[in-house]
Design an enzyme around this catalytic site. Structure first.
Site, PDB file in Angstrom:
ATOM      1  N   ASP A 176      51.734 -69.419-104.138  1.00  0.00           N
ATOM      2  CA  ASP A 176      50.284 -69.273-104.335  1.00  0.00           C
ATOM      3  C   ASP A 176      49.644 -69.250-102.956  1.00  0.00           C
ATOM      4  O   ASP A 176      50.279 -69.599-101.951  1.00  0.00           O
ATOM      5  CB  ASP A 176      49.754 -70.452-105.159  1.00  0.00           C
ATOM      6  CG  ASP A 176      48.230 -70.419-105.310  1.00  0.00           C
ATOM      7  OD1 ASP A 176      47.686 -69.356-105.636  1.00  0.00           O
ATOM      8  OD2 ASP A 176      47.576 -71.453-105.067  1.00  0.00           O
ATOM      9  N   SER A 177      48.363 -68.936-102.928  1.00  0.00           N
ATOM     10  CA  SER A 177      47.630 -68.970-101.664  1.00  0.00           C
ATOM     11  C   SER A 177      47.484 -70.405-101.155  1.00  0.00           C
ATOM     12  O   SER A 177      47.125 -70.601-100.007  1.00  0.00           O
ATOM     13  CB  SER A 177      46.252 -68.342-101.854  1.00  0.00           C
ATOM     14  OG  SER A 177      45.582 -69.001-102.907  1.00  0.00           O
ATOM     15  N   GLU A 180      38.725 -77.562-104.780  1.00  0.00           N
ATOM     16  CA  GLU A 180      39.408 -78.075-103.587  1.00  0.00           C
ATOM     17  C   GLU A 180      38.665 -79.255-102.971  1.00  0.00           C
ATOM     18  O   GLU A 180      39.226 -80.014-102.209  1.00  0.00           O
ATOM     19  CB  GLU A 180      39.582 -76.957-102.561  1.00  0.00           C
ATOM     20  CG  GLU A 180      40.445 -75.844-103.125  1.00  0.00           C
ATOM     21  CD  GLU A 180      41.612 -75.461-102.253  1.00  0.00           C
ATOM     22  OE1 GLU A 180      41.511 -75.606-101.046  1.00  0.00           O
ATOM     23  OE2 GLU A 180      42.635 -75.012-102.814  1.00  0.00           O
ATOM     24  N   CYS A 224      42.536 -67.532-112.683  1.00  0.00           N
ATOM     25  CA  CYS A 224      42.811 -68.109-111.366  1.00  0.00           C
ATOM     26  C   CYS A 224      43.494 -69.447-111.615  1.00  0.00           C
ATOM     27  O   CYS A 224      43.088 -70.203-112.515  1.00  0.00           O
ATOM     28  CB  CYS A 224      41.496 -68.303-110.614  1.00  0.00           C
ATOM     29  SG  CYS A 224      41.656 -69.299-109.107  1.00  0.00           S
ATOM     30  N   HIS A 244      43.459 -72.116-110.057  1.00  0.00           N
ATOM     31  CA  HIS A 244      42.664 -73.325-109.779  1.00  0.00           C
ATOM     32  C   HIS A 244      41.850 -73.755-111.012  1.00  0.00           C
ATOM     33  O   HIS A 244      41.473 -74.914-111.125  1.00  0.00           O
ATOM     34  CB  HIS A 244      41.647 -73.062-108.669  1.00  0.00           C
ATOM     35  CG  HIS A 244      42.188 -73.195-107.280  1.00  0.00           C
ATOM     36  ND1 HIS A 244      43.075 -72.304-106.736  1.00  0.00           N
ATOM     37  CD2 HIS A 244      41.936 -74.122-106.321  1.00  0.00           C
ATOM     38  CE1 HIS A 244      43.352 -72.671-105.498  1.00  0.00           C
ATOM     39  NE2 HIS A 244      42.680 -73.769-105.224  1.00  0.00           N
ATOM     40  N   CYS A 251      49.415 -67.131-108.567  1.00  0.00           N
ATOM     41  CA  CYS A 251      48.091 -66.921-107.982  1.00  0.00           C
ATOM     42  C   CYS A 251      47.477 -65.722-108.700  1.00  0.00           C
ATOM     43  O   CYS A 251      48.086 -64.642-108.736  1.00  0.00           O
ATOM     44  CB  CYS A 251      48.258 -66.618-106.490  1.00  0.00           C
ATOM     45  SG  CYS A 251      46.722 -66.128-105.672  1.00  0.00           S
TER      46      CYS A 251
END
Ligand code: DGL
Length: 268
Positions: free
Chosen positions: A10-11, A151, A183, A185, A73
């Site tokens: 993932d990023s 984040e 996504c 996240h 991702c």
């Protein structure tokens, strides 16, 4: 039986929501994870840059004895995977196909929402995969502030709620009954998202669907691992190890256990 690693990247941290589901549904699998924490976010970058980064991430994972690669991702899956998937001998699975498959079987009224980063939504990857189907309507909305909110620990705050309400307003008006979290996240915001969308809207999570898809695939090829109680988890990042360990626990919903090392991804 195939005890080689599943390579996941993932990023940065979001892909750990996929790793969490892999660990739960296939506890015997060995996993090597790369989080490109030094170059995150991917979701605001040009397609050329995302594709270049993804090629390097794959070259790094190919230095391990792996049986497949999971692009954990949404951005890399939507933008880069259609371009690079045939460049490799190793099988590469992204999060778009499993979530689309799940959404198509979950929807009753054919109105499916997709949320993701700017690059993911701009790619039109979900619309392209579903293709021309008169019974299905896709409503897509970019939610660029979701990643920085997550984040920074805003998974249940008032600020996150207000931003989510503004982003999701068009989805509520569009009468969707299924919403793809495009996504990796976003599962951390699912309480807020579900509160705004109401409990009649089914949320399709990338981790859950991708893990189920991969398990079925490996099983069909007789390639599941049988490392009973001897699984190896290796983590690599391109920036600070300590903050990955600290924040990663939020995404994995348990402490990261396994070796975490820093690499210079620009070498790959
Ligand atoms: N985890 C990434 C995704 O699923 C979002 C973070 C980023 O923009 O790199 O799209």
């Amino acid at each position: 039986m195939d005890n080689r690693y599943i390579g996941v990247f993932d990023s940065g941290l979001g892909g750990l929501t996929v790793v969490k589901q892999l660990m739960e549904s296939m506890p015997d699998e060995n996993i090597v994870y790369f989080g490109d924490t030094g170059r995150v976010p991917y979701g605001t970058r040009s397609n050329d840059t995302i594709i270049k980064y993804v090629r390097g991430d794959i070259r790094f994972l190919n230095t391990f004895d792996i049986k497949m690669i999971i692009v954990a991702c949404g951005t890399a899956s939507a933008v880069a995977l259609p371009i690079i998937k045939d460049e490799n001998e190793t099988q590469i699975i992204g999060v778009v196909e499993p979530t689309v498959k799940a959404a198509l079987s979950a929807t009753g009224n054919g109105n499916i929402g997709v949320i993701g980063t700017n690059s993911t939504i701009r790619s039109g990857a979900y619309e392209k995969l579903i293709g021309a189907n008169p019974d299905v309507h896709i409503f897509s909305v970019p939610c660029p502030l979701f990643v920085p909110l997550v984040e920074n620990g805003h998974t249940n705050s008032k600020a996150a709620y207000l931003i989510a309400r503004e982003y999701l307003e068009p989805m509520v008006s569009a009468n969707i009954d299924t919403l793809i979290l495009g996504c990796t996240h976003y599962p951390l915001l699912k309480d807020i998202i579900s509160d705004i969308m109401g409990d009649k809207v089914k949320l399709i999570e990338p981790g859950i669907q991708t893990a189920a898809y991969v398990k079925e695939l490996l099983d069909s090829k007789n390639a599941l691992s049988e490392c009973k109680n001897n699984q190896q988890y290796l983590y690599y990042v391109s920036d600070d190890v300590d903050s990955f360990i600290r924040l990663g626990g939020l995404f994995l919903q348990k402490q990261i256990c396994g070796q975490v090392s820093r690499i210079d991804i620009e070498r790959y």
